[in-house]
Design a protein around this motif. Sequence first.
Motif, PDB file in Angstrom:
ATOM      1  N   GLU A  52     -21.574 -39.737 -26.704  1.00  0.00           N
ATOM      2  CA  GLU A  52     -21.188 -38.889 -25.576  1.00  0.00           C
ATOM      3  C   GLU A  52     -19.677 -38.927 -25.363  1.00  0.00           C
ATOM      4  O   GLU A  52     -19.027 -37.890 -25.195  1.00  0.00           O
ATOM      5  N   LEU A  53     -19.105 -40.116 -25.401  1.00  0.00           N
ATOM      6  CA  LEU A  53     -17.661 -40.247 -25.239  1.00  0.00           C
ATOM      7  C   LEU A  53     -16.903 -39.624 -26.410  1.00  0.00           C
ATOM      8  O   LEU A  53     -15.862 -38.992 -26.216  1.00  0.00           O
ATOM      9  N   ALA A  54     -17.413 -39.791 -27.616  1.00  0.00           N
ATOM     10  CA  ALA A  54     -16.767 -39.203 -28.793  1.00  0.00           C
ATOM     11  C   ALA A  54     -16.764 -37.679 -28.691  1.00  0.00           C
ATOM     12  O   ALA A  54     -15.791 -37.031 -29.094  1.00  0.00           O
ATOM     13  N   ALA A  55     -17.821 -37.106 -28.149  1.00  0.00           N
ATOM     14  CA  ALA A  55     -17.873 -35.653 -27.978  1.00  0.00           C
ATOM     15  C   ALA A  55     -16.897 -35.202 -26.891  1.00  0.00           C
ATOM     16  O   ALA A  55     -16.264 -34.148 -27.012  1.00  0.00           O
ATOM     17  N   MET A  56     -16.750 -36.000 -25.861  1.00  0.00           N
ATOM     18  CA  MET A  56     -15.839 -35.653 -24.768  1.00  0.00           C
ATOM     19  C   MET A  56     -14.375 -35.791 -25.175  1.00  0.00           C
ATOM     20  O   MET A  56     -13.518 -35.038 -24.716  1.00  0.00           O
ATOM     21  N   TYR A  57     -14.080 -36.766 -26.035  1.00  0.00           N
ATOM     22  CA  TYR A  57     -12.707 -37.069 -26.434  1.00  0.00           C
ATOM     23  C   TYR A  57     -12.610 -37.161 -27.958  1.00  0.00           C
ATOM     24  O   TYR A  57     -12.421 -38.237 -28.511  1.00  0.00           O
ATOM     25  N   PRO A  58     -12.709 -36.031 -28.652  1.00  0.00           N
ATOM     26  CA  PRO A  58     -12.674 -36.073 -30.121  1.00  0.00           C
ATOM     27  C   PRO A  58     -11.305 -36.479 -30.650  1.00  0.00           C
ATOM     28  O   PRO A  58     -10.284 -36.248 -30.011  1.00  0.00           O
ATOM     29  N   ASP A  59     -11.308 -37.101 -31.820  1.00  0.00           N
ATOM     30  CA  ASP A  59     -10.051 -37.454 -32.481  1.00  0.00           C
ATOM     31  C   ASP A  59      -9.277 -36.185 -32.781  1.00  0.00           C
ATOM     32  O   ASP A  59      -9.858 -35.140 -33.089  1.00  0.00           O
ATOM     33  N   ASP A  63      -3.966 -33.322 -26.983  1.00  0.00           N
ATOM     34  CA  ASP A  63      -2.983 -34.092 -26.228  1.00  0.00           C
ATOM     35  C   ASP A  63      -1.892 -34.684 -27.120  1.00  0.00           C
ATOM     36  O   ASP A  63      -1.044 -35.418 -26.654  1.00  0.00           O
ATOM     37  N   GLY A  64      -1.919 -34.384 -28.403  1.00  0.00           N
ATOM     38  CA  GLY A  64      -0.882 -34.866 -29.313  1.00  0.00           C
ATOM     39  C   GLY A  64      -1.182 -36.192 -29.967  1.00  0.00           C
ATOM     40  O   GLY A  64      -0.460 -36.648 -30.822  1.00  0.00           O
ATOM     41  N   ARG A  65      -2.249 -36.851 -29.530  1.00  0.00           N
ATOM     42  CA  ARG A  65      -2.624 -38.130 -30.148  1.00  0.00           C
ATOM     43  C   ARG A  65      -3.643 -37.854 -31.239  1.00  0.00           C
ATOM     44  O   ARG A  65      -4.416 -36.928 -31.169  1.00  0.00           O
ATOM     45  N   SER A  66      -3.654 -38.684 -32.256  1.00  0.00           N
ATOM     46  CA  SER A  66      -4.657 -38.530 -33.314  1.00  0.00           C
ATOM     47  C   SER A  66      -5.071 -39.860 -33.856  1.00  0.00           C
ATOM     48  O   SER A  66      -4.545 -40.855 -33.530  1.00  0.00           O
TER      49      SER A  66
END
Length: 66
Positions: A52-59, A63-66
Amino acid sequence: MSGIDWKGLLRAGVRGAGLRPEEVWRLTPAELAVILGAGGGGPGMGRARLEELAAMYPDGGTDGRS
């Protein structure tokens, strides 16, 4: 006077966890409790919550982070 037993925390850190005094003072009382085994935390995160968290905050998000 503070409700925190600073002497007791230092004693627990030094005698109970084998830390040096300067190491104890760098910790929060909550961190020291975890080290001493009194963290009281619940069970770890399960696979469903991780997904669930991975879907909410994908790599590689916007936001410029990877």
